[in-house]
Design a protein around this motif. Structure first.
Motif, PDB file in Angstrom:
ATOM      1  N   LYS A   1      38.473  27.541 -19.662  1.00  0.00           N
ATOM      2  CA  LYS A   1      39.255  27.638 -21.092  1.00  0.00           C
ATOM      3  C   LYS A   1      38.706  27.868 -22.397  1.00  0.00           C
ATOM      4  CE  LYS A   1      42.762  24.368 -23.107  1.00  0.00           C
ATOM      5  NZ  LYS A   1      43.302  23.210 -23.200  1.00  0.00           N
ATOM      6  N   ASN A   2      37.623  27.253 -22.481  1.00  0.00           N
ATOM      7  CA  ASN A   2      36.828  27.398 -24.118  1.00  0.00           C
ATOM      8  C   ASN A   2      35.755  28.306 -23.872  1.00  0.00           C
ATOM      9  OD1 ASN A   2      38.720  25.672 -25.386  1.00  0.00           O
ATOM     10  ND2 ASN A   2      37.295  23.791 -24.155  1.00  0.00           N
ATOM     11  N   LEU A   3      35.744  29.178 -22.981  1.00  0.00           N
ATOM     12  CA  LEU A   3      34.544  30.282 -22.771  1.00  0.00           C
ATOM     13  C   LEU A   3      34.952  31.430 -23.555  1.00  0.00           C
ATOM     14  CD1 LEU A   3      33.458  30.079 -18.945  1.00  0.00           C
ATOM     15  CD2 LEU A   3      32.083  29.116 -21.198  1.00  0.00           C
ATOM     16  N   PRO A   4      34.224  32.290 -23.993  1.00  0.00           N
ATOM     17  CA  PRO A   4      34.428  33.350 -24.759  1.00  0.00           C
ATOM     18  C   PRO A   4      34.555  34.382 -23.756  1.00  0.00           C
ATOM     19  CG  PRO A   4      32.068  32.791 -25.082  1.00  0.00           C
ATOM     20  CD  PRO A   4      32.721  31.727 -24.417  1.00  0.00           C
ATOM     21  N   THR A   5      34.917  35.732 -23.958  1.00  0.00           N
ATOM     22  CA  THR A   5      35.122  36.637 -22.997  1.00  0.00           C
ATOM     23  C   THR A   5      33.874  37.414 -22.591  1.00  0.00           C
ATOM     24  OG1 THR A   5      37.472  37.233 -23.836  1.00  0.00           O
ATOM     25  CG2 THR A   5      36.241  38.663 -22.242  1.00  0.00           C
ATOM     26  N   ARG A   6      32.860  37.633 -23.404  1.00  0.00           N
ATOM     27  CA  ARG A   6      31.642  37.751 -23.079  1.00  0.00           C
ATOM     28  C   ARG A   6      30.468  37.045 -24.128  1.00  0.00           C
ATOM     29  NH1 ARG A   6      30.334  43.639 -22.430  1.00  0.00           N
ATOM     30  NH2 ARG A   6      32.071  44.617 -21.043  1.00  0.00           N
TER      31      ARG A   6
ATOM     32  N   LYS B   1      33.252  34.084 -19.652  1.00  0.00           N
ATOM     33  CA  LYS B   1      34.249  34.320 -18.492  1.00  0.00           C
ATOM     34  C   LYS B   1      33.664  35.294 -17.636  1.00  0.00           C
ATOM     35  CE  LYS B   1      38.400  32.904 -21.284  1.00  0.00           C
ATOM     36  NZ  LYS B   1      39.757  33.459 -21.838  1.00  0.00           N
ATOM     37  N   LYS B   2      32.900  36.402 -18.099  1.00  0.00           N
ATOM     38  CA  LYS B   2      32.389  37.253 -17.206  1.00  0.00           C
ATOM     39  C   LYS B   2      31.231  36.773 -16.423  1.00  0.00           C
ATOM     40  CE  LYS B   2      33.963  41.336 -19.338  1.00  0.00           C
ATOM     41  NZ  LYS B   2      34.459  42.373 -18.251  1.00  0.00           N
ATOM     42  N   GLN B   3      30.578  35.868 -16.863  1.00  0.00           N
ATOM     43  CA  GLN B   3      29.453  35.356 -16.150  1.00  0.00           C
ATOM     44  C   GLN B   3      30.042  34.573 -15.212  1.00  0.00           C
ATOM     45  OE1 GLN B   3      26.982  32.388 -18.327  1.00  0.00           O
ATOM     46  NE2 GLN B   3      25.017  33.623 -17.481  1.00  0.00           N
ATOM     47  N   GLN B   4      31.196  33.630 -15.523  1.00  0.00           N
ATOM     48  CA  GLN B   4      31.747  32.708 -14.543  1.00  0.00           C
ATOM     49  C   GLN B   4      32.376  33.732 -13.262  1.00  0.00           C
ATOM     50  OE1 GLN B   4      35.408  31.989 -14.072  1.00  0.00           O
ATOM     51  NE2 GLN B   4      35.092  30.413 -12.895  1.00  0.00           N
TER      52      GLN B   4
END
Length: 63
Positions: free
Chosen positions: A54-59, A7-10
């Motif tokens: 939706k299915n991405l980890p936070t980091r 999510k951070k990369q996105q």
């Protein structure tokens, strides 16, 4: 087509894309988003920013 791995990369890709399009000043970028804006094309940033969160980890995992 690059996909975000977290999510951070996105989110960083979205900020870099906004700066590249002139929607925000590049001086507001920090860290990863600043490097992404320099090294990636607008299409690459768009593809990464468009990754569904939706299915991405936070980091990213450091395995």
């Amino acid at each position: 087509m690059p996909k975000a791995e977290s999510k951070k990369q996105q989110m960083a890709a979205g900020a870099a894309l906004a700066a590249k399009r002139g929607e925000m000043p590049e001086s507001h970028l920090r860290g990863a988003s600043k490097e992404m804006a320099k090294s990636m094309s607008e299409k690459e940033l768009h593809d990464m920013a468009a990754t569904k969160r939706k299915n991405l980890p936070t980091r990213e995992s450091k395995d």
